[in-house]
Design a protein around this motif. Structure first.
Motif, PDB file in Angstrom:
ATOM      1  N   ILE A  59      15.745   0.499   0.118  1.00 40.09           N
ATOM      2  CA  ILE A  59      14.939  -0.646  -0.287  1.00 40.09           C
ATOM      3  C   ILE A  59      13.554  -0.139  -0.676  1.00 40.09           C
ATOM      4  CG2 ILE A  59      13.909  -2.818   0.489  1.00 40.09           C
ATOM      5  CD1 ILE A  59      16.272  -3.006   2.489  1.00 40.09           C
ATOM      6  N   ALA A  60      13.069  -0.586  -1.829  1.00 42.27           N
ATOM      7  CA  ALA A  60      11.763  -0.161  -2.334  1.00 42.27           C
ATOM      8  C   ALA A  60      10.632  -0.603  -1.413  1.00 42.27           C
ATOM      9  CB  ALA A  60      11.530  -0.740  -3.729  1.00 42.27           C
ATOM     10  N   LEU A  61       9.537   0.142  -1.478  1.00 43.40           N
ATOM     11  CA  LEU A  61       8.320  -0.262  -0.777  1.00 43.40           C
ATOM     12  C   LEU A  61       7.729  -1.488  -1.451  1.00 43.40           C
ATOM     13  CD1 LEU A  61       6.437   3.135  -0.332  1.00 43.40           C
ATOM     14  CD2 LEU A  61       7.775   1.881   1.365  1.00 43.40           C
ATOM     15  N   ARG A  62       7.033  -2.282  -0.691  1.00 44.03           N
ATOM     16  CA  ARG A  62       6.315  -3.422  -1.244  1.00 44.03           C
ATOM     17  C   ARG A  62       4.938  -2.925  -1.681  1.00 44.03           C
ATOM     18  NH1 ARG A  62       4.824  -8.694   2.164  1.00 44.03           N
ATOM     19  NH2 ARG A  62       3.506  -9.683   0.614  1.00 44.03           N
ATOM     20  N   MET A  63       4.750  -2.818  -2.979  1.00 46.98           N
ATOM     21  CA  MET A  63       3.519  -2.285  -3.540  1.00 46.98           C
ATOM     22  C   MET A  63       2.447  -3.374  -3.616  1.00 46.98           C
ATOM     23  SD  MET A  63       4.335   0.864  -3.967  1.00 46.98           S
ATOM     24  CE  MET A  63       2.967   1.529  -4.936  1.00 46.98           C
ATOM     25  N   ILE A  64       1.195  -2.923  -3.640  1.00 44.94           N
ATOM     26  CA  ILE A  64       0.043  -3.814  -3.705  1.00 44.94           C
ATOM     27  C   ILE A  64      -0.833  -3.339  -4.861  1.00 44.94           C
ATOM     28  CG2 ILE A  64      -1.979  -4.675  -2.470  1.00 44.94           C
ATOM     29  CD1 ILE A  64      -0.450  -3.735   0.120  1.00 44.94           C
ATOM     30  N   GLU A  65      -1.272  -4.258  -5.687  1.00 48.09           N
ATOM     31  CA  GLU A  65      -2.143  -3.883  -6.790  1.00 48.09           C
ATOM     32  C   GLU A  65      -3.471  -3.372  -6.230  1.00 48.09           C
ATOM     33  OE1 GLU A  65      -3.801  -5.738 -10.988  1.00 48.09           O
ATOM     34  OE2 GLU A  65      -2.338  -6.858  -9.812  1.00 48.09           O
ATOM     35  N   ALA A  66      -3.934  -2.237  -6.770  1.00 48.95           N
ATOM     36  CA  ALA A  66      -5.168  -1.610  -6.306  1.00 48.95           C
ATOM     37  C   ALA A  66      -6.097  -1.366  -7.488  1.00 48.95           C
ATOM     38  CB  ALA A  66      -4.856  -0.282  -5.616  1.00 48.95           C
ATOM     39  N   ARG A  67      -7.399  -1.359  -7.209  1.00 50.12           N
ATOM     40  CA  ARG A  67      -8.397  -1.031  -8.221  1.00 50.12           C
ATOM     41  C   ARG A  67      -9.621  -0.446  -7.529  1.00 50.12           C
ATOM     42  NH1 ARG A  67     -10.885  -6.962 -10.041  1.00 50.12           N
ATOM     43  NH2 ARG A  67     -12.119  -7.289  -8.137  1.00 50.12           N
ATOM     44  N   VAL A  68     -10.435   0.243  -8.321  1.00 46.56           N
ATOM     45  CA  VAL A  68     -11.711   0.757  -7.838  1.00 46.56           C
ATOM     46  C   VAL A  68     -12.810  -0.095  -8.451  1.00 46.56           C
ATOM     47  CG1 VAL A  68     -13.267   2.735  -7.774  1.00 46.56           C
ATOM     48  CG2 VAL A  68     -10.799   3.090  -7.564  1.00 46.56           C
ATOM     49  N   GLN A  69     -13.655  -0.642  -7.596  1.00 46.89           N
ATOM     50  CA  GLN A  69     -14.818  -1.423  -8.016  1.00 46.89           C
ATOM     51  C   GLN A  69     -16.038  -0.734  -7.431  1.00 46.89           C
ATOM     52  OE1 GLN A  69     -13.731  -3.517 -10.612  1.00 46.89           O
ATOM     53  NE2 GLN A  69     -15.307  -4.847  -9.830  1.00 46.89           N
ATOM     54  N   GLY A  70     -16.816  -0.085  -8.290  1.00 44.72           N
ATOM     55  CA  GLY A  70     -17.978   0.657  -7.802  1.00 44.72           C
ATOM     56  C   GLY A  70     -17.523   1.788  -6.903  1.00 44.72           C
ATOM     57  N   ASP A  71     -17.940   1.762  -5.644  1.00 44.38           N
ATOM     58  CA  ASP A  71     -17.559   2.812  -4.695  1.00 44.38           C
ATOM     59  C   ASP A  71     -16.532   2.328  -3.670  1.00 44.38           C
ATOM     60  OD1 ASP A  71     -19.159   1.121  -3.227  1.00 44.38           O
ATOM     61  OD2 ASP A  71     -20.430   2.693  -2.386  1.00 44.38           O
ATOM     62  N   MET A  72     -15.817   1.232  -3.999  1.00 41.37           N
ATOM     63  CA  MET A  72     -14.873   0.627  -3.071  1.00 41.37           C
ATOM     64  C   MET A  72     -13.484   0.504  -3.703  1.00 41.37           C
ATOM     65  SD  MET A  72     -14.545  -0.696   0.004  1.00 41.37           S
ATOM     66  CE  MET A  72     -16.253  -0.824   0.470  1.00 41.37           C
ATOM     67  N   ILE A  73     -12.457   0.826  -2.923  1.00 41.02           N
ATOM     68  CA  ILE A  73     -11.077   0.555  -3.332  1.00 41.02           C
ATOM     69  C   ILE A  73     -10.759  -0.865  -2.865  1.00 41.02           C
ATOM     70  CG2 ILE A  73      -8.653   1.158  -3.041  1.00 41.02           C
ATOM     71  CD1 ILE A  73      -9.644   4.053  -2.489  1.00 41.02           C
ATOM     72  N   GLN A  74     -10.279  -1.664  -3.768  1.00 36.24           N
ATOM     73  CA  GLN A  74      -9.915  -3.039  -3.458  1.00 36.24           C
ATOM     74  C   GLN A  74      -8.415  -3.231  -3.671  1.00 36.24           C
ATOM     75  OE1 GLN A  74     -12.445  -5.337  -6.094  1.00 36.24           O
ATOM     76  NE2 GLN A  74     -13.987  -5.553  -4.469  1.00 36.24           N
ATOM     77  N   LEU A  75      -7.850  -4.141  -2.867  1.00 31.13           N
ATOM     78  CA  LEU A  75      -6.437  -4.476  -2.946  1.00 31.13           C
ATOM     79  C   LEU A  75      -6.304  -5.969  -3.204  1.00 31.13           C
ATOM     80  CD1 LEU A  75      -5.077  -2.433   0.077  1.00 31.13           C
ATOM     81  CD2 LEU A  75      -5.271  -1.732  -2.322  1.00 31.13           C
ATOM     82  N   LEU A  76      -5.304  -6.334  -3.994  1.00 29.50           N
ATOM     83  CA  LEU A  76      -5.029  -7.737  -4.284  1.00 29.50           C
ATOM     84  C   LEU A  76      -4.061  -8.257  -3.235  1.00 29.50           C
ATOM     85  CD1 LEU A  76      -5.617 -10.049  -6.259  1.00 29.50           C
ATOM     86  CD2 LEU A  76      -3.638  -9.294  -7.591  1.00 29.50           C
ATOM     87  N   LEU A  77      -4.612  -9.005  -2.287  1.00 29.54           N
ATOM     88  CA  LEU A  77      -3.812  -9.532  -1.166  1.00 29.54           C
ATOM     89  C   LEU A  77      -3.997 -11.035  -1.039  1.00 29.54           C
ATOM     90  CD1 LEU A  77      -4.690  -6.801   1.446  1.00 29.54           C
ATOM     91  CD2 LEU A  77      -2.473  -7.129   0.381  1.00 29.54           C
TER      92      LEU A  77
END
Length: 105
Positions: free
Chosen positions: A87-105
């Motif tokens: 079964i595949a992992l449940r992926m989460i959309e990620a992005r870099v904003q400035g000096d922070m990694i953000q996740l879409l949750l």
């Protein structure tokens, strides 16, 4: 009614383990942020086979190996690549904003 997703600060970019999987806990969620060869990706950190924390496994820049039974997942897509993982992992959309990694949750 389902809660609308929003971008949440997850990890300062400076704290990302270069070329590795970084464990992150947000609320009750155990997550893994991967510094993959193709950029930063994220997933729920538990193996879909044995529930081991994937951040304790071997990461080669593309694939993460479960430390419990050596199931293999593609850290870019979540796809299960080797048994016993199916079964595949449940992926989460990620992005870099400035000096922070953000996740879409």
């Amino acid at each position: 009614m389902a809660r609308e997703k929003s971008w949440q600060d997850a990890l300062p970019l400076a704290d990302l383990l270069k070329g590795d999987a970084t464990p992150v806990t947000l609320g009750t969620r155990e997550l893994a942020i991967f510094d993959s060869e193709n950029g930063i990706t994220a997933a729920y950190a538990r193996c879909t086979h044995g529930a081991a924390n994937l951040c304790d496994g071997y990461f080669d820049g593309t694939h993460i190996e479960c430390p419990l039974h050596q199931g293999l997942f593609d850290a870019r897509t979540g796809a299960a690549r080797a048994a016993p993982a199916r079964i595949a992992l449940r992926m989460i959309e990620a992005r870099v904003q400035g000096d922070m990694i953000q996740l879409l949750l």
